[in-house]
Design a protein around this motif. Structure first.
Motif, PDB file in Angstrom:
ATOM      1  N   LYS A 173       0.828  -1.212   0.000  1.00 16.21           N
ATOM      2  CA  LYS A 173       0.000   0.000   0.000  1.00 16.21           C
ATOM      3  C   LYS A 173       0.857   1.254   0.000  1.00 16.21           C
ATOM      4  CE  LYS A 173      -4.053  -2.032   2.290  1.00 16.21           C
ATOM      5  NZ  LYS A 173      -4.881  -2.070   3.533  1.00 16.21           N
ATOM      6  N   ASN A 214       2.376   1.613  -3.563  1.00 16.23           N
ATOM      7  CA  ASN A 214       1.338   2.007  -4.519  1.00 16.23           C
ATOM      8  C   ASN A 214       0.878   3.444  -4.306  1.00 16.23           C
ATOM      9  OD1 ASN A 214       1.344  -0.440  -5.882  1.00 16.23           O
ATOM     10  ND2 ASN A 214      -0.261  -1.337  -4.597  1.00 16.23           N
ATOM     11  N   LYS A 215       0.929   3.907  -3.063  1.00 17.86           N
ATOM     12  CA  LYS A 215       0.548   5.290  -2.772  1.00 17.86           C
ATOM     13  C   LYS A 215       1.598   6.270  -3.296  1.00 17.86           C
ATOM     14  CE  LYS A 215      -0.585   8.439   1.040  1.00 17.86           C
ATOM     15  NZ  LYS A 215      -0.739   8.565   2.530  1.00 17.86           N
ATOM     16  N   GLN A 221       3.810   5.690  -5.722  1.00 21.50           N
ATOM     17  CA  GLN A 221       3.843   5.566  -7.175  1.00 21.50           C
ATOM     18  C   GLN A 221       5.180   5.962  -7.817  1.00 21.50           C
ATOM     19  OE1 GLN A 221       1.448   4.515  -9.716  1.00 21.50           O
ATOM     20  NE2 GLN A 221       0.838   3.440  -7.855  1.00 21.50           N
ATOM     21  N   PHE A 273       1.322  -5.119  -7.348  1.00 21.00           N
ATOM     22  CA  PHE A 273       1.906  -3.833  -7.708  1.00 21.00           C
ATOM     23  C   PHE A 273       1.393  -3.405  -9.073  1.00 21.00           C
ATOM     24  CE2 PHE A 273       5.193  -5.512  -4.798  1.00 21.00           C
ATOM     25  CZ  PHE A 273       5.263  -4.464  -3.909  1.00 21.00           C
ATOM     26  N   SER A 274       1.205  -2.113  -9.234  1.00 24.50           N
ATOM     27  CA  SER A 274       0.637  -1.595 -10.486  1.00 24.50           C
ATOM     28  C   SER A 274       1.745  -1.249 -11.474  1.00 24.50           C
ATOM     29  CB  SER A 274      -0.216  -0.355 -10.190  1.00 24.50           C
ATOM     30  OG  SER A 274       0.545   0.617  -9.485  1.00 24.50           O
ATOM     31  N   TYR A 275       2.547  -2.256 -11.833  1.00 24.41           N
ATOM     32  CA  TYR A 275       3.629  -2.040 -12.787  1.00 24.41           C
ATOM     33  C   TYR A 275       3.489  -3.035 -13.941  1.00 24.41           C
ATOM     34  CZ  TYR A 275       5.902   0.975  -9.375  1.00 24.41           C
ATOM     35  OH  TYR A 275       6.178   2.000  -8.515  1.00 24.41           O
TER      36      TYR A 275
END
Length: 315
Positions: free
Chosen positions: A104, A107-108, A110, A127-129
């Motif tokens: 978290k 991700n926050k 970024q 993870f947003s990758y």
């Protein structure tokens, strides 16, 4: 004074001498306390420690930064380095939610580029990758080094340190017209555990020998990295856990002709290892053509290391 020569003496030359590099921050604190003590005693002795500290301010890496820098541009590249200690896999911290908290947090924030040491690969870590490169050093436990990127990865590789669970990996990413090489380095671990008496050793002699052996391995690993780095002349970012301070030979070698993000834009002690005195052993370095616009060390205690992040621009 002797400790100031450490960055110029290879651990392979005098292994025991290199152990002092870990103690330099503590030695600096001791000298500052001596200055205060002798001034209060109205004694001239304060001059000696003042001279020692003064020489360090001129010739060595700063122990503390009084002022920082915060110039955030829209086209900055945000880069984070973080030793996550396998997301608390073995419950060093009595908190079952540590892994979720780390995810978290990342991700926050970024970051555009995320270099993780002691990464443990499981499907639960979201993870947003889009682009990721993970090299396990132990296939049995599935942990190692990882670099996650928002930019396309056009090349990648591993340096594969011999006879070690530590390693260095790299990726080349494409950002617009730029190609940027990202290294993620984790030099030989010294296995310092402040919760154990004598750091887990029965005697100080065993401790010093173990540390000296570890520094020698670090030196050999650094030489492997330097040979590999010679083949790349473009934009460069070096992230990692060096398991040594900015007063060491390995830091001096790796940071040669580089910019240290903390030195350029950091503030305070830059402490990255959760220890009783300030130890900065995690670094983000860039080529000299880069502009470091900001640097921050976060205080989240989700690991035995603290995450660091910088904003870099090559325009």
């Amino acid at each position: 004074m002797l400790a100031y020569f450490l960055p110029y003496i290879s651990p392979n030359t005098v292994p025991l001498f290199s152990v002092l590099s870990l103690a330099v921050p503590l030695l600096i604190i001791c000298n500052v306390l001596f200055i205060i003590y002798w001034i209060l005693k109205l004694k001239k002795h304060f001059i000696l420690s003042s001279v020692v500290i003064g020489i360090g301010l001129v010739f060595s890496s700063p122990f503390i930064k009084i002022s920082g820098k915060k110039d955030n541009l829209n086209d900055d590249t945000k880069i984070m380095s973080y030793n996550v200690r396998m997301f608390n896999l073995y419950k060093w911290i009595d908190d079952d939610s540590i892994a979720d908290k780390i995810v978290k947090f990342i991700n926050k924030k970024q970051p555009d580029i995320l270099a993780i040491q002691e990464f443990h690969d499981t499907k639960q870590k979201k993870f947003s990758y889009k682009y990721q490169y993970f090299v396990p050093t132990s296939k049995k436990n599935n942990f190692g080094l990882a670099i996650l990127s928002k930019f396309p990865i056009i090349n990648k590789g591993s340096l594969n340190f011999s006879k070690s669970a530590n390693n260095a990996i790299f990726i080349d990413v494409k950002k617009g017209k730029d190609t940027i090489r990202i290294y993620n380095i984790h030099l030989q671990s010294l296995k310092i555990n402040p919760t154990k008496e004598n750091f887990g050793e029965e005697t100080s002699e065993k401790l010093i020998k173990r540390l000296a052996d570890g520094f020698q391995k670090q030196a050999s690993q650094t030489e492997v990295f330097l040979r590999h780095q010679q083949n790349w002349k473009g934009k460069t970012v070096i992230c990692g856990d060096f398991n040594n301070t900015a007063y060491s030979w390995v830091y001096n070698q790796i940071s040669y002709n580089k910019k240290d993000a903390f030195t350029e834009a950091g503030y305070g002690f830059g402490k990255t290892f959760n220890y009783f005195f300030p130890m900065r052993i995690d670094f983000i370095l860039t080529d000299t053509g880069a502009t470091i616009n900001s640097f921050k060390t976060y205080s989240h205690k989700y690991s035995d290391h603290f995450p660091i992040m910088t904003r870099v621009n090559w325009n």
